[in-house]
Scaffold this active site. Structure first.
Site, short mmCIF file in Angstrom:
data_model
loop_
_atom_site.label_atom_id
_atom_site.label_comp_id
_atom_site.label_asym_id
_atom_site.label_seq_id
_atom_site.Cartn_x
_atom_site.Cartn_y
_atom_site.Cartn_z
N GLU A 92 0.82 -1.20 0.00
CA GLU A 92 0.00 0.00 0.00
C GLU A 92 0.86 1.26 0.00
OE1 GLU A 92 -3.91 -1.72 2.28
OE2 GLU A 92 -2.17 -1.28 3.48
N CYS A 105 3.41 8.47 1.57
CA CYS A 105 3.96 7.48 2.48
C CYS A 105 4.17 6.20 1.68
CB CYS A 105 2.96 7.29 3.62
SG CYS A 105 3.44 6.06 4.83
N CYS A 112 6.68 -7.23 6.80
CA CYS A 112 7.80 -6.74 7.62
C CYS A 112 8.22 -7.84 8.57
CB CYS A 112 7.35 -5.51 8.42
SG CYS A 112 8.69 -4.75 9.37
N CYS A 116 6.77 -6.02 15.40
CA CYS A 116 6.21 -5.17 16.45
C CYS A 116 4.73 -5.57 16.60
CB CYS A 116 6.33 -3.70 16.09
SG CYS A 116 8.03 -3.19 15.76
N CYS A 119 1.62 -3.37 15.39
CA CYS A 119 1.59 -2.88 14.00
C CYS A 119 1.00 -3.96 13.10
CB CYS A 119 3.01 -2.54 13.56
SG CYS A 119 3.14 -2.08 11.82
N CYS A 336 -1.04 5.18 10.42
CA CYS A 336 0.19 4.53 10.88
C CYS A 336 -0.12 3.17 11.48
CB CYS A 336 0.87 5.36 11.97
SG CYS A 336 1.31 7.00 11.46
N1 SAH Z 1 9.48 -0.02 9.98
C1 SAH Z 1 9.68 1.41 9.97
C2 SAH Z 1 8.76 2.10 8.99
C3 SAH Z 1 7.29 2.02 9.36
S1 SAH Z 1 6.76 3.59 9.83
C4 SAH Z 1 9.53 1.94 11.37
O1 SAH Z 1 9.19 1.18 12.25
O2 SAH Z 1 9.81 3.10 11.58
C5 SAH Z 1 5.24 3.27 10.55
C6 SAH Z 1 5.14 3.99 11.87
O3 SAH Z 1 3.87 3.71 12.47
C7 SAH Z 1 6.19 3.51 12.84
O4 SAH Z 1 6.59 4.57 13.66
C8 SAH Z 1 5.41 2.50 13.64
O5 SAH Z 1 5.99 2.19 14.85
C9 SAH Z 1 4.09 3.20 13.76
N2 SAH Z 1 2.99 2.30 14.11
C10 SAH Z 1 2.94 0.97 13.93
N3 SAH Z 1 1.76 0.49 14.36
C11 SAH Z 1 1.06 1.54 14.79
C12 SAH Z 1 -0.25 1.69 15.32
N4 SAH Z 1 -1.05 0.64 15.47
N5 SAH Z 1 -0.66 2.92 15.65
C13 SAH Z 1 0.14 4.00 15.47
N6 SAH Z 1 1.37 3.92 14.96
C14 SAH Z 1 1.83 2.71 14.63
#
Ligand code: SAH
Length: 357
Positions: A92, A105, A112, A116, A119, A336
């Protein structure tokens, strides 16, 4: 999964594109280049090229992304694209139109491997890396869509699916292409990482001045080990050292991302620890606070907005700068952490919306 090896229109350098024009006058390459990057046109629509050549190039240089769906949020200002890649995986891209800027974005991997738990992409696991052509084309397609709305893309964030630092070769090549050819300054490009220290160190050695964002989410190792498992390999102390070095070498903004999780990382003690980490960077790191967005695999809620603002004020009182990030596209799972192509989002649920200009 093996990476595709067939050439795509935005995967080739200018010289490589030239090889597809053997026997043509030299100026054809300028025309093709201007068509692809200046006009953001498909080869078939570059009308100063002869028709037969256009048709051949359209076949020789296929697109890397097949559109599956396009969803527009209720404000009409956030557009999420779902693409299918060679081999069938899906990724996406999100275009966000703000008053002062238009941000794309982009995804750097299908899925991935960083796992985490909060996410959606992490919950889905890793499928494969993206190629340069697949990354650059996301920017171009979003820029085409922005153009329809009378807008120009101004910022790129590598904050879509995947961990950019785990695919740094193609990510960097695409940064160079976006900077040099699509014409968006590296100063308006941000690479976000979960905290892969070797990647941050490599990035510091690369010439273009991109911004670095680090997804911190916790300011002590015990909590971060839980939320961001890769912290066990790259603990916080070393991570903040690497950020400090990046800042020193590049003189670019370093920001910390903080998804606020109710009762987990939103206490006053968290603000105090986070502010202490920020103060280790000179000039300070900036904190972006994002209330946790809902995902299917993580039951804990996001921090209520009132507390998010209080937390920002607490950070401020402890000497750290923070902004509450506007939450965009939650109603279309484009916010995000919600990107999980083909998992939470299916074509059945996602409307193929018409552009609202
Ligand atoms: N893998 C990289 C790029 C992804 S950026 C990274 O971790 O930075 C996506 C962003 O959204 C990251 O900061 C991630 O931690 C955040 N994120 C992931 N899940 C989320 C959620 N459920 N709510 C808000 N932010 C989230």
């Amino acid at each position: 999964m093996a990476l595709p090896t067939t050439p795509t229109r935005y995967g080739l350098t200018r010289d490589e594109l030239g090889e597809h024009l053997a026997g043509e006058p030299r100026y054809r390459l300028d025309q093709l280049w201007d068509g692809l990057y200046g006009q953001l046109a498909d080869p078939a629509d570059i009308t100063n090229l002869p028709k037969a050549l256009r048709t051949r190039l359209e076949d020789d240089l296929p697109p890397a992304l097949t559109p599956v769906a396009e969803s527009v949020d209720e404000t009409g200002d956030t557009v999420k694209f779902l693409w299918e890649l060679d081999g069938g995986s899906r990724v996406e891209t999100v275009l966000m139109l703000y008053k002062e800027r238009a941000t794309v974005c982009v995804s750097s991997q299908a899925g991935c491997a960083m796992a985490c738990g909060f996410c959606a992409t992490g919950q889905a696991g890793f499928t494969r890396h993206l190629t340069v052509g697949e990354i650059v084309e996301q920017v171009v397609r979003a820029a085409q869509r922005a153009k329809q709305a009378g807008r120009r893309v101004s910022n790129i964030v590598f904050m879509g699916m995947g961990e950019p630092m785990a695919n740094l070769g193609p990510v960097w090549a695409s940064v160079e292409r976006i900077h040099g050819d699509v014409g968006l300054s590296a100063r308006h490009i941000t690479i976000s990482t979960v905290g892969l220290i070797p990647g941050i160190r490599s990035l510091a050695d690369l010439p273009l001045p991109v911004n670095l964002a680090v997804s911190l989410h916790a300011a002590n190792d015990a909590l971060r080990n839980e939320l961001v498992p890769i912290n066990k390999r790259y603990p916080l102390g070393d991570l903040v050292d690497a950020c400090a070095d990046y800042l020193r070498v590049k003189n670019r903004r370093v920001s910390f991302e903080w998804a606020m999780i109710d009762g987990v990382n939103d206490r006053t003690s968290d603000a105090r620890e986070l502010a202490a980490l920020c103060r280790r960077l000179q000039p300070h790191a900036h904190v972006n606070l994002i209330p946790l967005n809902p995902t299917p695999g993580y039951p804990t809620k996001g921090t209520p907005l009132r507390r998010v603002h209080e937390f920002r004020d607490e950070l401020d009182s402890f000497g750290a700068n923070a902004t509450v990030r506007q939450n965009r596209g939650t109603d279309i799972d484009a916010a995000c952490g919600q990107l999980a192509a083909g998992q939470a989002v299916t074509i059945g649920r996602t409307s193929t919306a018409t552009p609202t200009t």
